[in-house]
Structures are given as structure tokens and as C-alpha cells.
Write an enzyme that holds these catalytic residues in place. Structure first.
Site, short mmCIF file in Angstrom:
data_model
loop_
_atom_site.label_atom_id
_atom_site.label_comp_id
_atom_site.label_asym_id
_atom_site.label_seq_id
_atom_site.Cartn_x
_atom_site.Cartn_y
_atom_site.Cartn_z
N CYS A 286 0.84 -1.20 0.00
CA CYS A 286 0.00 0.00 0.00
C CYS A 286 0.87 1.24 0.00
O CYS A 286 2.10 1.18 -0.01
CB CYS A 286 -0.93 0.01 1.20
SG CYS A 286 -0.04 0.21 2.76
N CYS B 9 3.62 1.61 2.60
CA CYS B 9 4.88 0.91 2.31
C CYS B 9 5.76 1.79 1.43
O CYS B 9 6.97 1.91 1.65
CB CYS B 9 4.60 -0.41 1.59
SG CYS B 9 3.48 -1.50 2.47
N ASP C 205 6.33 25.05 -34.99
CA ASP C 205 7.31 25.29 -36.03
C ASP C 205 6.64 24.97 -37.37
O ASP C 205 5.73 24.13 -37.42
CB ASP C 205 8.52 24.37 -35.80
CG ASP C 205 9.57 24.57 -36.87
OD1 ASP C 205 9.89 25.72 -37.17
OD2 ASP C 205 10.06 23.55 -37.39
#
Length: 757
Positions: free
Chosen positions: A21, A24, A447
Site C-alpha cells: 500500500c 509501504c 514550427d
């Protein structure tokens, strides 16, 4: 001075087992962060970590730090560029670069038997406990026996993780589940032990208030959620796995005139290989012989095959559709475009968006807070109501509903799926930060050459000036200019060189030099050639007569891109080129507007040509910036930023690289150069401007998905915890809801897989 501060940093990738989870994740990052100079980004779905560490910090120190936090870490190795094994004996480890960190599908296989046992035993436990008609004398003891394997063996992954964390004085969602399940079981067993005849009379039904069914069903639901989640996570990684598997497995190399079949990853730069119709091209290279159409859709996302001829570059993993090609390898192994794409996507998936940091900070304190709330709930119920059963039920429900697993998955699974889908569409998102950037940009600078137009210029006219040498012909001028331009890489240079090669030919050039946005110069056959803009010729000490300027204006007013050429310091002629608008450019501009982006045309071309192109694609004249040199492009982007705009810039050439880096969001067109791709945040492998719009849409959709995930993850806990604390929620329903939240988050992310279909 600390020598570590002087040392260069390096990146280490780890595989980490045992994380379940967000808590952790936070703890691993915190533990690694305690090492001087070390920063870590942990990815829960990939079970991996990208660690940036000073050179003085050893790999073992990093691994030990993670292991000390209660998890199992090992170094992840990139695929070697040159395998050291003998031909024909490839081992599995040689392919671990991109696939190994994905191969956590075994998690679902490991969970399956525990889930099956839990489901099989929970059904009778639930029915006997909840349906009075099915009860029998001393049913409580039978139910306790049936539930025992569920709360021990089936729930073992939760208990084990909780125990490991407890040893390090830490807590995660497994702590909540483990405490909740064990408490429910032991409380019920204690009730039976105190009064062994509690269920002797089956007519009492569920009155004894035993919680064996709660413990069993909660375990079953959470295991089901984790099982579905493991399967879904595997699907989320399919896109990258498919991308990495695109490459050809074998190559036919020419050795001493003989065709030899070798594994594709044993190719070396300079090898000449044969590609027959229908075969995949095994590495990046240049065509030496043959003509064909190459299907590059797997790489670029564009459906139309690309015509290739002698000297055409080809990309590995694309498919030769017609003629036989002889190709010289220029990039092999981990240097190929495909391998770089895989690395970019993998790196992006391991990165962490700012929005994810918020979730991490919350989850770091979440579990201890929930434990405190559960205790507080029990105490308040006892003090205010005095009902032990109700107090216990409410406290257990708080523990079960609060598991922050969905919170830990919300961001990485969304990112995983979005970037994976992008790779399938030929869109490479460099990192999680890019998602945030695409949300905020309001202006997109485009461009012209290679972005809005095809960039495939062709020579339309050649005019000799009066100042040219009397014996100079147009063919001579094209040969001289083409020879110099042959060393350049701007689309204009390539067009003039290509025209010369198919006409009078080219010869070697010496003393070559180029100025991005200015022009080129060099010596050909003893003649000093300068080609480019008037200012570039002026910088090289060449006087331009009025007639040259007049001729130049005529060409420009005709819509051509004109290049002045001087031979031996005398203005000699003008080469005019014409470009074509890419198919779909006008539609792409309209899509930018629908996305709330303000398109601006920025080009080094003259104002007349720029205005004509802008008009055709639907950009107003006031949004055209023409005659802008590369350094001017950077300034133009800065000016827009100074006006308070957040600017995206799309370009494809070396002369765009600085502007791409300056922009808040740089978008490189994949048909361009490596420099442009390096400077960009987002790369479109194809050459269609529509893909840029798709890239912005996908990035925004991915970010929106992550936000939706976070909302639901927070919503479950924000609503569920108070409802549970007030005793309004059954623990079994809490378990189902918590499992559903993880499945919901992963399922919502998987919807990105259908983006653009």
C-alpha cells in the site's frame, strides 16, 4: 568538503517485494532518503524503485536500507547491449530489462489458492452464522474450526506483512486488516471459551454475537480485491510488454557474401543485413540497396507505409512490406529507437507526479491515525453506550474500511496505463510531471517546416544572378550548393542535396560549417560556397546587389522558400523550394483550439511564405511570427511566457531544440532529430500534427483519470471511517467496499487502454 558531494550521482533501479500500500511506498522512500544524498521514487504497481545516489553510496547500502525497512530488494539490471552468451543459447535473464519488472503476474497465481479456500469455507460459515434454520447444536465450535484456516492460512499475506512491519515499529494497511481479522476471531473464540455451551441451543441463531463470519468474509473479500487488482495491474503493463516484444528476433547478415542467420541482438554497428518482404527490420540502419515501402505503424502510430530508397534511414521493428532491402546497421541492441522508447516509457512509469506526493504524505500518517480512531471508537462506545458488542463491531469496522490500498494505486496504475497506451499510439511521455504541464498550457507554438508542412521540400526553380560568373550554369550552381548542403541536416539542406544527387550529382565538401537558422558554407572543387539567408551571406563578407534582393522578394512573394548561393564571394544565384502542408494539419489546429490552446506559428521562413501557410491551416496573421532565427525562437517563447502564457512548443529540428527546452512543455515530432527529442518533454514518433493533439488529449485524460482515482480513494475513507465509527456499517460490507475501492481504481485506469480506438 564531503567527497560525496563532489561525486557524480548515478541511478539505481530496484525490484522490491512485500509492498502492499501507499504506506509501504512512503516508508521505503523515507528510509532511502535517510542515506546522505539519496533520493528515491517508489512505484507500487511495478514493485520497483528508481534511486538517485552519489557514486560513493554502494548498491549494497541501498539494498540494505530497503531490507532494513522490512521489504526484500534486489538490483534490477538493464539488458546488456552485447550479450556474452553463445549464439543460440539465450537465457531468460538476458531479456529481463523490460519484462522482468512487469512479471509480477505470479501474484495473482499465488493468491488464487488462498482465495479459493477462503471462499469455500466462508460460505458455510456465513450461512450457519446468519441463517437460523441452518443452525445446529454447538454450531459455534464448528464455525470456529471452519473459519480457522481462513483467518490463518488464507489471511497469511496480511499477517506476515503486518508482522514484518511491526518488527520495524511500522504499520500499513496489512496491520489494519490483520488486527481486525484476528480481533474478530479471537474475540469470538474467547466468547466460546468463557461459555462453551453458548451455541448449544440452535434456536438462538446469531444472538451469541460471534464474529467468525465477519473474520472469514472480510478476508475473502480483501483477497478477492487483491486478486482482481493483481490481474488488472498485469493488463495495465501489457502495452509496454507488447512494445518491448515488437523487435525482430533474428537477422540475416551478409558475411563474406553469404547470408547468415543470427539473433537480432548479436548485430553490431556496421553489419549489413538483408530484409525480405514481410520481415521485420532487426535494427536501426540506412538502406544501401533496394526500394520498398516500410510499415512503421507499430512505432509511429501512422497507418500509411513510408517509401524508402537508397540512403533512407529505417527503424528497427518496422516491417518491410515489398522489395528486398540491404541495410547497414547504425544503432543496435539497447541503442535502437525501440529500446529507447521502451526505456522512456519505463522511466516515465517509474516517475512520480506532484499530485502523487500529496497522496504519499497523507498515507504516511494515515494508518497510525486510523489505529487511533479505532481505539477511540471502542473507548467512546464503551463510555457512552456501554455495549461491548457494538463497541467491538464499530472498532473492527473502522480498521477494515480504512485500508489505504486504493490510495497507493490511484496514481501509478493510471500513469502505467496512460503511458502504455501512449506507446502504442507512438506517443512517448517523458515523465509524470508532463501530465501536469499539459493541463496548464494555454498556448502552443508550432514550427512550420516539418511540423505543419511535410518538410519534404523540393527544388522548384534555380535563378542565376547577374553577378554570377559567366560560365556558371544552373546545373553547376545546384551541384555546388547541393554538395555543401549534403553535409547539413535541415530539411532545406536535405532537399537541395537530394535534388543535386538526382541531377548533376554531388562531390565531397571540405571546411564545412553551418549556422542554425543562417545557412551553410564549405569548399567544393576549390570553390568557396556560401548558401543561406541574406544575413548569413552578409556575415561572410558577401555584398548582395539590389537585383539579388529584388529577385529574392519575387521568389518569396510567389510562396517559395528561397536560398541565396554565393560562389567565391560573389552572389551567384537563388534556389527556390516549395513545401506542402501535411494532411490533417488544419484539423489538428482546430483540435488545439477545442482543447483551449492558442496556436502560434513560429518559423525561420519569410513572412510571405509563413502567412500563406498560416492562412491554409487557419492561424490568424497576428499569430504568425516569421523570419525568426533559432535564438529568436527562444526569445519568442520567453516573450509569450512573459505575457503570462504557459507555452507548449512543437518542433522537429536541431534549430528547435533550444526553444523546446525553454517552453513549459516541449513536444518533439519523431521524424526529427535526436537533439530535439532529447530536449522535449513529450515525443510524437510519427510526423502528423494530429498526433500532437492526441498526445495532449491523452496526457490530460491520464491526469483526469488519476484525479478521479484519488477522489474515490479519499472518498471511501472520508465517508467510510465516520460511518463505521458511528456503528452504521457492518464489517463484512466494509471489507467488500474496501476491496471494491481498489478494483474500482484499477478498473477506472484500464479504461485508458481504449483511448483513441
Amino acid at each position: 568538503m564531503d567527497t560525496r558531494e563532489q561525486a557524480a550521482t548515478r541511478a539505481v533501479e530496484l525490484e522490491i517485494q512485500g509492498m502492499t500500500c501507499a504506506s509501504c511506498v512512503a516508508r521505503v522512500e523515507r528510509r532511502l532518503g535517510k542515506i546522505d544524498g539519496v533520493e528515491a521514487a517508489v512505484n507500487l504497481p511495478l514493485e520497483s524503485a528508481r534511486v538517485t545516489a552519489p557514486a560513493a553510496v554502494t548498491d549494497q547500502e541501498i539494498v540494505d536500507a530497503v531490507n532494513a525497512a522490512g521489504y526484500t530488494a534486489r538490483l534490477k539490471t538493464r539488458q546488456p547491449a552485447r550479450p556474452s552468451i553463445h549464439e543460440g543459447h539465450m537465457s531468460g535473464e538476458d531479456h529481463m530489462s523490460g519484462e522482468d519488472h512487469m512479471s509480477h503476474g505470479g501474484t495473482a497465481a499465488q493468491l488464487r489458492p488462498r482465495l479459493i479456500l477462503a471462499a469455500v469455507l466462508s460460505v458455510p460459515v456465513l450461512l450457519i452464522s446468519m441463517v437460523p434454520a441452518l443452525a445446529f447444536p454447538n454450531w459455534g465450535w464448528v464455525v470456529a474450526l471452519l473459519a480457522l484456516p481462513v483467518v490463518t492460512w488464507s489471511a497469511w499475506p496480511f499477517h506476515r506483512a503486518a508482522a514484518v512491519n511491526a518488527r520495524h515499529l511500522a504499520s500499513t494497511m496489512d496491520t489494519l486488516v490483520s488486527i481486525g481479522v484476528v480481533a474478530a476471531y479471537l474475540f469470538s473464540l474467547g466468547q466460546l471459551a468463557v461459555d462453551p455451551g453458548l451455541t448449544a441451543d440452535p434456536g438462538m441463531g446469531s444472538d451469541p454475537h460471534l464474529y467468525f463470519e465477519v473474520a472469514s468474509v472480510v478476508v475473502t473479500f480483501l483477497l478477492l480485491g487483491r486478486y482482481l487488482e493483481a490481474n488488472a495491474k498485469t493488463k495495465a503493463t501489457d502495452a509496454l510488454k507488447a512494445l518491448l516484444n515488437l523487435g525482430a528476433k533474428d537477422a540475416t547478415v551478409l558475411r563474406d557474401g553469404q547470408e547468415v542467420r543470427v539473433p537480432a541482438d548479436r548485430l553490431e554497428v556496421g553489419d549489413v543485413f538483408v530484409v525480405r518482404p514481410g520481415e521485420k527490420i532487426p535494427a536501426d540502419g540506412v538502406v544501401l540497396e533496394g526500394r520498398s515501402a516500410v510499415d512503421a505503424s507499430l512505432i509511429t502510430g501512422e497507418s500509411l507505409p513510408v517509401e524508402v530508397d537508397v540512403n533512407s534511414p529505417v527503424t528497427g521493428a518496422t516491417i518491410n512490406t515489398s522489395g528486398r532491402l540491404l541495410v547497414r546497421a547504425t544503432r543496435v541492441g539497447s541503442e535502437t529507437t525501440l529500446a529507447q522508447m521502451g526505456r522512456l516509457v519505463s522511466d516515465a512509469q517509474s516517475s512520480k507526479a506532484p499530485i502523487a506526493r500529496l497522496a504519499d504524505r497523507i498515507s504516511a500518517v494515515f494508518v497510525p491515525v486510523v489505529l487511533a480512531i479505532a481505539v477511540l471508537t471502542f473507548v467512546l462506545w464503551m463510555l457512552l453506550v456501554g455495549d461491548l458488542q457494538a463497541a467491538f463491531t464499530a472498532a473492527v469496522t473502522v480498521l477494515v474500511i480504512a485500508c489505504p490500498c486504493a490510495l497507493g494505486l490511484a496514481t501509478p496504475v493510471g500513469l502505467l496505463t496512460g503511458t502504455g497506451r501512449g506507446a502504442q499510439l507512438g506517443i512517448l511521455i517523458k515523465g509524470a510531471q508532463v501530465l501536469e504541464d499539459t493541463r496548464t498550457v494555454d498556448t502552443i507554438v508550432l514550427d512550420k517546416t516539418g511540423t505543419i508542412t511535410s518538410g519534404r521540400l523540393s527544388v522548384a526553380r534555380i535563378r542565376l544572378l547577374d553577378t554570377a560568373s559567366a560560365d556558371l550554369t544552373t546545373e553547376d550552381l545546384l551541384r555546388l550548393a547541393g554538395s555543401v548542403e549534403d553535409a547539413g541536416e535541415h530539411p532545406i539542406a536535405r532537399a537541395i542535396a537530394a535534388s543535386a544527387r538526382t541531377g548533376p550529382g554531388t562531390v565531397p565538401v571540405t571546411d564545412f560549417d553551418s549556422a542554425p537558422g543562417g545557412g551553410v558554407r564549405g569548399t567544393v572543387d576549390g570553390h568557396r560556397i556560401v548558401a543561406g539567408r541574406p544575413a548569413w551571406l552578409d556575415e561572410n563578407g558577401i555584398d548582395l546587389p539590389d537585383a539579388a534582393y529584388a529577385a529574392l522578394r519575387e521568389e518569396q512573394e510567389a510562396g517559395a522558400t528561397a536560398v541565396l548561393v554565393a560562389v567565391d564571394r560573389r552572389a551567384a544565384g537563388i534556389i527556390s523550394l516549395q513545401d506542402t502542408i501535411k494532411e490533417g494539419s488544419a484539423e489538428a489546429i482546430a483540435r488545439f483550439r477545442s482543447l483551449g490552446l492558442h496556436p502560434v506559428l513560429l518559423t525561420g521562413d519569410n513572412a510571405v511564405v509563413a502567412a500563406q501557410v498560416a492562412e491554409q491551416v487557419g492561424i490568424p496573421a497576428e499569430d504568425v511570427l516569421a523570419d525568426v532565427r533559432p535564438e529568436g525562437k527562444v526569445d519568442a517563447v520567453r516573450r509569450l511566457q512573459a505575457q503570462g502564457r504557459t507555452v507548449a512548443m512543437a518542433g522537429d529540428g536541431v534549430n528547435d531544440a533550444a526553444a523546446l527546452a525553454q517552453a513549459d512543455l516541449g513536444i518533439a515530432m519523431g521524424s526529427g532529430t535526436d537533439v530535439a527529442m532529447e530536449a522535449a518533454d513529450l515525443t510524437v514518433m510519427g510526423s502528423s500534427l494530429g498526433q500532437v493533439a492526441t498526445a495532449v488529449e491523452l496526457s490530460r485524460r491520464t491526469l483526469a483519470t488519476i484525479k478521479t482515482n484519488l477522489f474515490w480513494a479519499f472518498f471511501y475513507n472520508a465517508v467510510g471511517i465516520p460511518v463505521a465509527a458511528f456503528g452504521l456499517l457492518n464489517p463484512m460490507i466494509a471489507g467488500a467496499a474496501m476491496a471494491a475501492s481498489s478494483v474500482l481504481v484499477v478498473g477506472n485506469s484500464l479504461r485508458l487502454r481504449s483511448f483513441g480506438k
